[in-house]
Design an enzyme around this catalytic site. Structure first.
Site, PDB file in Angstrom:
ATOM      1  N   GLU A  45       0.862  -1.195   0.000  1.00 49.50           N
ATOM      2  CA  GLU A  45       0.000   0.000   0.000  1.00 49.50           C
ATOM      3  C   GLU A  45       0.894   1.241   0.000  1.00 49.50           C
ATOM      4  O   GLU A  45       1.924   1.277   0.669  1.00 49.50           O
ATOM      5  CB  GLU A  45      -0.890   0.007   1.253  1.00 49.50           C
ATOM      6  CG  GLU A  45      -1.820   1.217   1.301  1.00 49.50           C
ATOM      7  CD  GLU A  45      -2.772   1.222   2.504  1.00 49.50           C
ATOM      8  OE1 GLU A  45      -2.405   0.683   3.560  1.00 49.50           O
ATOM      9  OE2 GLU A  45      -3.880   1.778   2.357  1.00 49.50           O
ATOM     10  N   LYS A 115      -9.777   1.656  -2.585  1.00 50.82           N
ATOM     11  CA  LYS A 115     -10.021   1.254  -1.189  1.00 50.82           C
ATOM     12  C   LYS A 115     -11.458   1.615  -0.799  1.00 50.82           C
ATOM     13  O   LYS A 115     -11.855   2.786  -0.859  1.00 50.82           O
ATOM     14  CB  LYS A 115      -9.012   1.963  -0.287  1.00 50.82           C
ATOM     15  CG  LYS A 115      -8.957   1.493   1.148  1.00 50.82           C
ATOM     16  CD  LYS A 115      -7.777   2.180   1.856  1.00 50.82           C
ATOM     17  CE  LYS A 115      -7.504   1.617   3.226  1.00 50.82           C
ATOM     18  NZ  LYS A 115      -6.281   2.209   3.827  1.00 50.82           N
ATOM     19  N   CYS A 164      -5.667  -2.892   2.513  1.00 47.39           N
ATOM     20  CA  CYS A 164      -5.461  -2.669   3.939  1.00 47.39           C
ATOM     21  C   CYS A 164      -6.740  -2.764   4.796  1.00 47.39           C
ATOM     22  O   CYS A 164      -7.186  -3.857   5.091  1.00 47.39           O
ATOM     23  CB  CYS A 164      -4.740  -1.336   4.133  1.00 47.39           C
ATOM     24  SG  CYS A 164      -3.856  -1.286   5.707  1.00 47.39           S
TER      25      CYS A 164
HETATM   26  N1  LIG Z   1      -3.928   1.384   7.374  1.00 49.30           N
HETATM   27  C1  LIG Z   1      -5.110   0.808   7.223  1.00 49.30           C
HETATM   28  O1  LIG Z   1      -5.809   1.033   6.266  1.00 49.30           O
HETATM   29  C2  LIG Z   1      -5.628  -0.183   8.211  1.00 49.30           C
HETATM   30  C3  LIG Z   1      -4.938  -0.424   9.499  1.00 49.30           C
HETATM   31  O2  LIG Z   1      -3.819  -0.005   9.762  1.00 49.30           O
HETATM   32  C4  LIG Z   1      -5.711  -1.222  10.465  1.00 49.30           C
HETATM   33  O3  LIG Z   1      -6.818  -1.660  10.119  1.00 49.30           O
HETATM   34  O4  LIG Z   1      -5.244  -1.435  11.576  1.00 49.30           O
END
Ligand SMILES: NC(=O)CC(=O)C(=O)O
Length: 283
Positions: A45, A115, A164
């Site tokens: 990401e 996302k 994520c």
């Molecule tokens: N960074 C994200 O999108 C998610 C995350 O860090 C978490 O769910 O914990």
């Protein structure tokens, strides 16, 4: 037995976009030297910039006409490999998205995921992050087919893609992994952090794998102790039974693994959850 050779490139991101391109190329070259039969390569990401609410606006670019998309497309074509380009901020007339692009071995853009679930959390004294201050949420699930001529055992299979925080939502994973898509692999470029990573990263990867009886691969940036946002690292691959079959540490690393695609059908046959679901009870 069809086998998919996957590499997760856990690269350390720099504030200089072109240094991130150089790192991606360097790690991909090393990965292919180590495993010449690679079918699918994944970046983390926000691979082209630091993961920061303050910086999404500065780094965003249109897709497919921006330089990062061009870079990734050329990389996939030059190295003749399927490539999931982690994610990067996408500039559109309606706002900025956190977007992942996918390229086939010819460098063609074959899928794009925005996302869906924005990382808006407030754990007092530990971490506050509000992606929705700057980003728009995507509104679609994303699956795509990949095939590979590189592999000793050519295959075609369906892959589901999230980013994520999307990992925390079983409904999205179910949508990608159940009929009609029946993805055999779910991939999430993801930058968990040193607060939520130790708590939930592996647990969620294993949960999504067990729920959906498929492989799950999470690709994180490497941890940079000097960065404001401390990425967890620990890129990971889990099998359909829920076992961790490969895991990285915190620093820059290439995680490679051979995935036995038939394991998905076999475990789905042995424990036939898909035929046993009782939507009449759940709805
Ligand atoms: N960074 C994200 O999108 C998610 C995350 O860090 C978490 O769910 O914990």
């Amino acid at each position: 037995m069809p086998k998919l050779n996957i590499a997760l490139l856990q690269l350390k991101t720099s504030p200089i976009k072109h240094e991130n391109f150089t790192s991606a190329r360097r790690l991909l070259t090393q990965a292919l030297t180590k495993s010449p039969n690679l079918d699918l390569v994944v970046l983390p990401e926000c691979f082209n910039s630091p993961y920061s609410i303050k910086l999404f606006r500065q780094y965003c670019e249109p897709i497919p006409s921006g330089e990062t998309t061009h870079f990734l497309s050329n990389l996939a074509k030059e190295f003749n490999v399927n490539l999931i380009g982690g994610s990067y901020p996408e500039k559109t007339p309606e706002g900025i998205y956190n977007t992942s692009t996918v390229f086939n071995q010819q460098g063609e853009l074959i899928a794009k995921h925005r996302k869906v679930h924005l990382f808006d959390v407030d754990i007092p004294g530990k971490i506050t992050f509000q992606e929705s201050k700057v980003l728009q949420p995507g509104s679609k699930s994303t699956v795509f087919d990949i095939s590979s001529q590189r592999s000793k055992t050519p295959f075609k299979t369906t892959v589901g893609l999230g980013i994520c925080y999307d990992l925390r939502f079983p409904e999205l994973a179910h949508k990608m992994a159940r009929q009609p898509h029946s993805s055999s692999l779910l991939v999430y470029p993801g930058a968990f952090n040193t607060i939520t990573g130790p708590l939930h990263w592996e647990l969620l990867a294993r949960a999504r794998a067990v729920d959906n009886q498929c492989f799950v691969a999470l690709c994180s940036p490497a941890r940079d102790p000097d960065a404001k946002y401390l990425a967890y690292g620990h890129s990971i691959i889990v099998d359909p039974v829920g076992r961790v079959i490969a895991e990285a540490g915190e620093g820059e690393e290439i995680l490679t693994c051979e995935i036995e695609l038939d394991d998905v059908n076999e475990f789905r046959k042995n424990v036939p959850l898909n035929e046993q679901r009782r939507f009449d009870v759940y709805e």
